[in-house]
Design an enzyme around this catalytic site. Structure first.
Site, PDB file in Angstrom:
ATOM      1  N   HIS A 177      15.076  68.425   7.630  1.00 26.12           N
ATOM      2  CA  HIS A 177      15.439  69.961   7.696  1.00 26.12           C
ATOM      3  C   HIS A 177      16.791  70.237   6.623  1.00 26.12           C
ATOM      4  O   HIS A 177      17.369  69.610   6.564  1.00 26.12           O
ATOM      5  CB  HIS A 177      15.659  70.357   9.443  1.00 26.12           C
ATOM      6  CG  HIS A 177      14.410  70.805   9.914  1.00 26.12           C
ATOM      7  ND1 HIS A 177      15.208  71.067  11.460  1.00 26.12           N
ATOM      8  CD2 HIS A 177      12.982  70.924   9.848  1.00 26.12           C
ATOM      9  CE1 HIS A 177      13.003  70.624  11.955  1.00 26.12           C
ATOM     10  NE2 HIS A 177      12.746  71.128  11.421  1.00 26.12           N
ATOM     11  N   CYS A 275      21.234  72.706  15.105  1.00 27.04           N
ATOM     12  CA  CYS A 275      20.115  72.550  15.063  1.00 27.04           C
ATOM     13  C   CYS A 275      20.183  73.449  16.475  1.00 27.04           C
ATOM     14  O   CYS A 275      19.486  74.085  17.471  1.00 27.04           O
ATOM     15  CB  CYS A 275      20.267  70.994  15.621  1.00 27.04           C
ATOM     16  SG  CYS A 275      19.657  70.462  13.963  1.00 27.04           S
TER      17      CYS A 275
END
Length: 282
Positions: A177, A275
Site C-alpha cells: 500500500h 493503517c
C-alpha cells in the site's frame, strides 16, 4: 459507534486537529495470507493487539484529535486497518472495493458508517483500498498502484473529487500500500511535505517524487521495514512506529515532534499507525 471529544493538548501548538475513524481490534488474528507480513502458522495475541491499539487511541486523544469508532465485525480480523475502508475529502466518501475476498465485506460497512455520519457516499466501481493507497498532500492526491488499488481507480478518483491525482507504482511487495512507503507530514492544503522510501517505487515514480518533493525525507529500508513510514501527522506532531529510530531522528531534525507507539502485534497483519487511522475530511 462512539465519538470522544478530547481536550486540546498543549503539545499541539499550531498543528491541525484531525478527525479520524478507528476500529478496535477485538477480532484481530492472522487467519490467511494476503501480504508478505502475514504468517497464519504463527500465533497472534488479540489481547496484546487491543492494548497496543489503545495506546495509539490514547495518543490521538492526548494530541487533541477527534476520534470516532466503528464497531468491529466478527469474522473480519483486518477491519482494524481502518485506512483501507475508504477515502474522504470535500465531504465525499469514496468507498473501498477490496482486491481480496477476505476483506470485501469491510467496504460496505465503512461506507455505511460514513454515509450515516454526514458524508456523501460514492460506491466505487474500480478496485481500490481507500486511504491505504490514496494520500492527499498539498493540493494533489498521491495514488498508489501495483499491488492493490487498480490504475483505473485513479481515474475514478479524479472524476469523483475533481482534483489532481498523481499515480505512483509500487514495486516491492512488502510495501503493498502507498501508506507503507510514503508518510504525509503536512495535511492537505499545506505546503506538501512528505517522507518516503525511494526503493519502494519504479524509476518513473521515483523521478516524479524527486521533482515534486525535492525536500522530502528519504527513509531507509530498516525503518520502512518496521512500517515506520506508516505514520500519521497533523503537520507538527507525527505518530510513528516505536522501532523506527532513525526516522524519529530525521523528524526531530526537521522540527517535527515524533510520538512513538508500539504496534508490533498489529504488524503481524501488515499494518501500523496509519493503517489503523482513516482521516475524515469535510
Amino acid at each position: 459507534m462512539t465519538m470522544i471529544e478530547p481536550e486540546l493538548s498543549s503539545s499541539v501548538g499550531t498543528a491541525t486537529r484531525p478527525t479520524v475513524l478507528m476500529c478496535r481490534p477485538d477480532h484481530f488474528t492472522v487467519r490467511y495470507r494476503i501480504n508478505p507480513w502475514m504468517h497464519p502458522q504463527l500465533p497472534t495475541d488479540t489481547g496484546l493487539a487491543v492494548r497496543q491499539w489503545e495506546q495509539l487511541y490514547r495518543t490521538y486523544l492526548d494530541l487533541g484529535y477527534q476520534v470516532h469508532l466503528i464497531d468491529p465485525a466478527p469474522g473480519l480480523p483486518d477491519m482494524v486497518y481502518a485506512a483501507n475502508g475508504g477515502f474522504t475529502m470535500d465531504g465525499i466518501a469514496y468507498g473501498a472495493r477490496f482486491q481480496y475476498p477476505q476483506r470485501a465485506p469491510e467496504g460496505p460497512l465503512y461506507l455505511e458508517w460514513l454515509a450515516a455520519h454526514g458524508f456523501r457516499p460514492h460506491q466505487a466501481v474500480e478496485v481500490n483500498e481507500g486511504e491505504g493507497d490514496f494520500l492527499p498532500v498539498g493540493d494533489v492526491i498521491l495514488a498508489g498502484t501495483g499491488f492493490r488499488s487498480s490504475l483505473a481507480s485513479h481515474d475514478e478518483l479524479r472524476a469523483v473529487f475533481g482534483r489532481e491525482v498523481l499515480s505512483l507504482r509500487l514495486v516491492d511487495p512488502r510495501f503493498y500500500h502507498l501508506d507503507t512507503a510514503v508518510a504525509v507530514l503536512q495535511p492537505a492544503g499545506g505546503p506538501g511535505a512528505i517522507a518516503y522510501l525511494p526503493q519502494a517505487f519504479d524509476e518513473a515514480s521515483r523521478t516524479v517524487l524527486a521533482e515534486r518533493f525535492p525536500e522530502a525525507i528519504h527513509v531507509g529500508v530498516e525503518d520502512a521495514g518496521v512500517l515506520g513510514l506508516n505514520s500519521f501527522s497533523d503537520g507538527h506532531n507525527v505518530v510513528i512506529a516505536a522501532a523506527a529510530k532513525d526516522f524519529e531522528r530525521q523528524l526531530r531534525d526537521r522540527g517535527y515532534v515524533p510520538h512513538p507507539v508500539d504496534l508490533s502485534e498489529l504488524l503481524l497483519g501488515g499494518g501500523g499507525v496509519k493503517c489503523c487511522t482513516l482521516e475524515l475530511r469535510k
